[in-house]
Design an enzyme around this catalytic site. Structure first.
Site, PDB file in Angstrom:
ATOM      1  N   LYS A  30      14.370 -16.179 -35.553  1.00 46.86           N
ATOM      2  CA  LYS A  30      15.407 -15.617 -34.683  1.00 46.86           C
ATOM      3  C   LYS A  30      16.622 -15.223 -35.518  1.00 46.86           C
ATOM      4  CE  LYS A  30      18.293 -18.010 -31.912  1.00 46.86           C
ATOM      5  NZ  LYS A  30      19.588 -17.346 -32.038  1.00 46.86           N
ATOM      6  N   ASP A  59      18.336 -11.577 -31.704  1.00 47.95           N
ATOM      7  CA  ASP A  59      19.065 -12.248 -30.606  1.00 47.95           C
ATOM      8  C   ASP A  59      20.521 -11.765 -30.589  1.00 47.95           C
ATOM      9  OD1 ASP A  59      19.915 -14.077 -28.665  1.00 47.95           O
ATOM     10  OD2 ASP A  59      20.081 -15.729 -30.100  1.00 47.95           O
ATOM     11  N   LEU A  60      20.734 -10.540 -30.085  1.00 46.78           N
ATOM     12  CA  LEU A  60      22.095  -9.991 -30.061  1.00 46.78           C
ATOM     13  C   LEU A  60      22.699 -10.033 -28.661  1.00 46.78           C
ATOM     14  CD1 LEU A  60      21.727  -6.916 -32.479  1.00 46.78           C
ATOM     15  CD2 LEU A  60      22.281  -9.297 -33.020  1.00 46.78           C
ATOM     16  N   LYS A  61      21.904 -10.379 -27.665  1.00 45.08           N
ATOM     17  CA  LYS A  61      22.414 -10.581 -26.287  1.00 45.08           C
ATOM     18  C   LYS A  61      23.332  -9.444 -25.869  1.00 45.08           C
ATOM     19  CE  LYS A  61      22.532 -15.658 -26.769  1.00 45.08           C
ATOM     20  NZ  LYS A  61      22.398 -15.819 -28.239  1.00 45.08           N
ATOM     21  N   ASP A  64      26.699  -4.251 -21.904  1.00 45.94           N
ATOM     22  CA  ASP A  64      27.631  -3.121 -21.921  1.00 45.94           C
ATOM     23  C   ASP A  64      27.289  -2.226 -20.739  1.00 45.94           C
ATOM     24  OD1 ASP A  64      29.395  -0.978 -22.854  1.00 45.94           O
ATOM     25  OD2 ASP A  64      29.244  -1.903 -24.836  1.00 45.94           O
ATOM     26  N   ILE A  65      27.802  -1.005 -20.702  1.00 48.44           N
ATOM     27  CA  ILE A  65      27.425  -0.093 -19.627  1.00 48.44           C
ATOM     28  C   ILE A  65      25.972   0.352 -19.856  1.00 48.44           C
ATOM     29  CG2 ILE A  65      29.785   0.667 -19.162  1.00 48.44           C
ATOM     30  CD1 ILE A  65      29.157   3.239 -20.756  1.00 48.44           C
ATOM     31  N   THR A  68      24.992   2.821 -22.790  1.00 51.66           N
ATOM     32  CA  THR A  68      25.230   2.228 -24.110  1.00 51.66           C
ATOM     33  C   THR A  68      24.157   1.189 -24.424  1.00 51.66           C
ATOM     34  OG1 THR A  68      27.589   2.616 -23.873  1.00 51.66           O
ATOM     35  CG2 THR A  68      26.946   0.963 -25.496  1.00 51.66           C
ATOM     36  N   THR A 118      22.740 -22.032 -22.733  1.00 48.58           N
ATOM     37  CA  THR A 118      22.480 -23.481 -22.685  1.00 48.58           C
ATOM     38  C   THR A 118      23.701 -24.311 -23.076  1.00 48.58           C
ATOM     39  OG1 THR A 118      21.416 -23.084 -24.821  1.00 48.58           O
ATOM     40  CG2 THR A 118      19.978 -23.530 -22.963  1.00 48.58           C
ATOM     41  N   GLN A 187      25.406 -28.033 -27.617  1.00 41.73           N
ATOM     42  CA  GLN A 187      24.565 -27.669 -26.479  1.00 41.73           C
ATOM     43  C   GLN A 187      24.738 -28.695 -25.363  1.00 41.73           C
ATOM     44  OE1 GLN A 187      23.192 -24.870 -26.473  1.00 41.73           O
ATOM     45  NE2 GLN A 187      21.895 -24.406 -28.226  1.00 41.73           N
ATOM     46  N   ARG A 208      19.526 -26.094 -35.566  1.00 45.00           N
ATOM     47  CA  ARG A 208      20.073 -27.177 -36.395  1.00 45.00           C
ATOM     48  C   ARG A 208      19.117 -28.329 -36.675  1.00 45.00           C
ATOM     49  NH1 ARG A 208      25.627 -26.584 -33.115  1.00 45.00           N
ATOM     50  NH2 ARG A 208      24.044 -25.859 -31.641  1.00 45.00           N
TER      51      ARG A 208
HETATM   52  O1  C5P Z   1      21.078 -25.064 -33.512  1.00 42.94           O
HETATM   53  P1  C5P Z   1      20.482 -24.842 -32.148  1.00 42.94           P
HETATM   54  O2  C5P Z   1      19.061 -25.332 -32.033  1.00 42.94           O
HETATM   55  O3  C5P Z   1      21.377 -25.355 -31.043  1.00 42.94           O
HETATM   56  O4  C5P Z   1      20.426 -23.248 -32.023  1.00 42.94           O
HETATM   57  C1  C5P Z   1      20.148 -22.600 -30.837  1.00 42.94           C
HETATM   58  C2  C5P Z   1      20.140 -21.120 -31.077  1.00 42.94           C
HETATM   59  O5  C5P Z   1      19.787 -20.469 -29.865  1.00 42.94           O
HETATM   60  C3  C5P Z   1      21.462 -20.513 -31.516  1.00 42.94           C
HETATM   61  O6  C5P Z   1      21.164 -19.466 -32.417  1.00 42.94           O
HETATM   62  C4  C5P Z   1      22.053 -19.939 -30.242  1.00 42.94           C
HETATM   63  O7  C5P Z   1      22.830 -18.772 -30.471  1.00 42.94           O
HETATM   64  C5  C5P Z   1      20.797 -19.562 -29.466  1.00 42.94           C
HETATM   65  N1  C5P Z   1      20.916 -19.520 -28.017  1.00 42.94           N
HETATM   66  C6  C5P Z   1      21.321 -20.598 -27.261  1.00 42.94           C
HETATM   67  N2  C5P Z   1      21.407 -20.498 -25.886  1.00 42.94           N
HETATM   68  C7  C5P Z   1      21.061 -19.364 -25.278  1.00 42.94           C
HETATM   69  C8  C5P Z   1      20.638 -18.256 -26.043  1.00 42.94           C
HETATM   70  C9  C5P Z   1      20.558 -18.381 -27.416  1.00 42.94           C
HETATM   71  O8  C5P Z   1      21.598 -21.654 -27.814  1.00 42.94           O
HETATM   72  N3  C5P Z   1      21.071 -19.286 -23.946  1.00 42.94           N
END
Ligand code: C5P
Length: 227
Positions: A30, A59-61, A64-65, A68, A118, A187, A208
């Site tokens: 990711k 994973d850029l989430k 926007d309109i 775009t 999350t 989290q 992590r």
């Molecule tokens: O380190 P950790 O296991 O918490 O990383 C979770 C990854 O998932 C991070 O890159 C975070 O940006 C991504 N993420 C998230 N919750 C979401 C979408 C993506 O934690 N709803």
């Protein structure tokens, strides 16, 4: 269920060192905001050069309109990624336009919509959306399903309910996984591997607990064994 490893390390060389360690593993990688903003398309090519079998989730989430977002989606498809995501709160019109554009390509990637991050607990989520997470995550998932997306990003705890209100084949990708009960860090709605399995999560995202470990490959192998 597939393991998706978050490449959120502070430098490109640290990400590459992690990828090298995981070279022979059947995992998704990711690439999130930090790494993509810093290292760009070159990182995606380097990943595939290390092992072309690695699948990449960008994973850029995006949010926007509609036009775009459709343009950005087209750019992401052109990068050759295997999966990318948008925010469900961008609405049905935007998501439909994204899918119309994506489906003009012959081998389109998986497209997911983010429901509730999350890192939200219920109180901070309701302060913005005025609806409990459990309800709003299902509403967002239904919007994404109706708009032709392939699945959603949600916490493990919404996964089964989302499938019940959409389709069993509608994908759930669940971050916030602490496979064997590791620290939750920032989290809020974390879950272990057993819970993810019971909730029929299709992809688990782990960051992590892998890259902060002294033995990232060992953790990845143990997760894969237990999936
Ligand atoms: O380190 P950790 O296991 O918490 O990383 C979770 C990854 O998932 C991070 O890159 C975070 O940006 C991504 N993420 C998230 N919750 C979401 C979408 C993506 O934690 N709803």
């Amino acid at each position: 269920m597939k393991l998706c490893v978050a490449l959120d390390l502070p430098t490109k060389s640290e990400n590459i060192a992690l990828i090298q360690k995981l070279k022979s593993e059947d995992v998704w990688l990711k690439v999130g905001l930090r790494s993509f903003i810093r290292d760009g398309e070159a990182l995606l090519h380097e990943i595939k050069a290390i092992n072309p079998h690695f699948k990449i989730f960008l994973d850029l989430k995006i949010h926007d309109i509609p036009n775009t977002m459709a343009d950005a989606a087209e750019s992401m498809v052109s990068l050759g990624v295997d999966m990318f995501n948008v925010h469900a709160s961008s609405g049905r019109k935007a998501m439909r336009m994204v899918m119309e554009r994506v489906n003009t390509f012959s081998n389109p990637p998986i497209v997911l919509a983010v429901t509730a991050l999350t890192s939200f607990d219920n109180a901070s989520f309701e302060a913005i959306y005025h609806t409990p997470i459990a309800q709003k995550a299902v509403d967002f998932a239904q919007d994404a399903y109706a708009s032709g997306l392939h699945g959603v990003v949600s916490s493990v705890y919404e996964s089964l309910d989302i499938k019940a209100h959409t389709a069993p084949s509608f994908l759930t990708l669940t971050p916030g996984i602490r496979p064997f009960g590791e620290s939750s860090n920032d989290q809020e709605r974390v879950a272990d591997l057993e819970t993810a399995k019971k909730q029929h999560s299709d992809f688990i995202v782990v960051g992590r607990p892998i890259y902060h470990s002294d033995d990232p490959l060992g953790v990845v192998k143990k997760i894969i064994e237990n999936i």
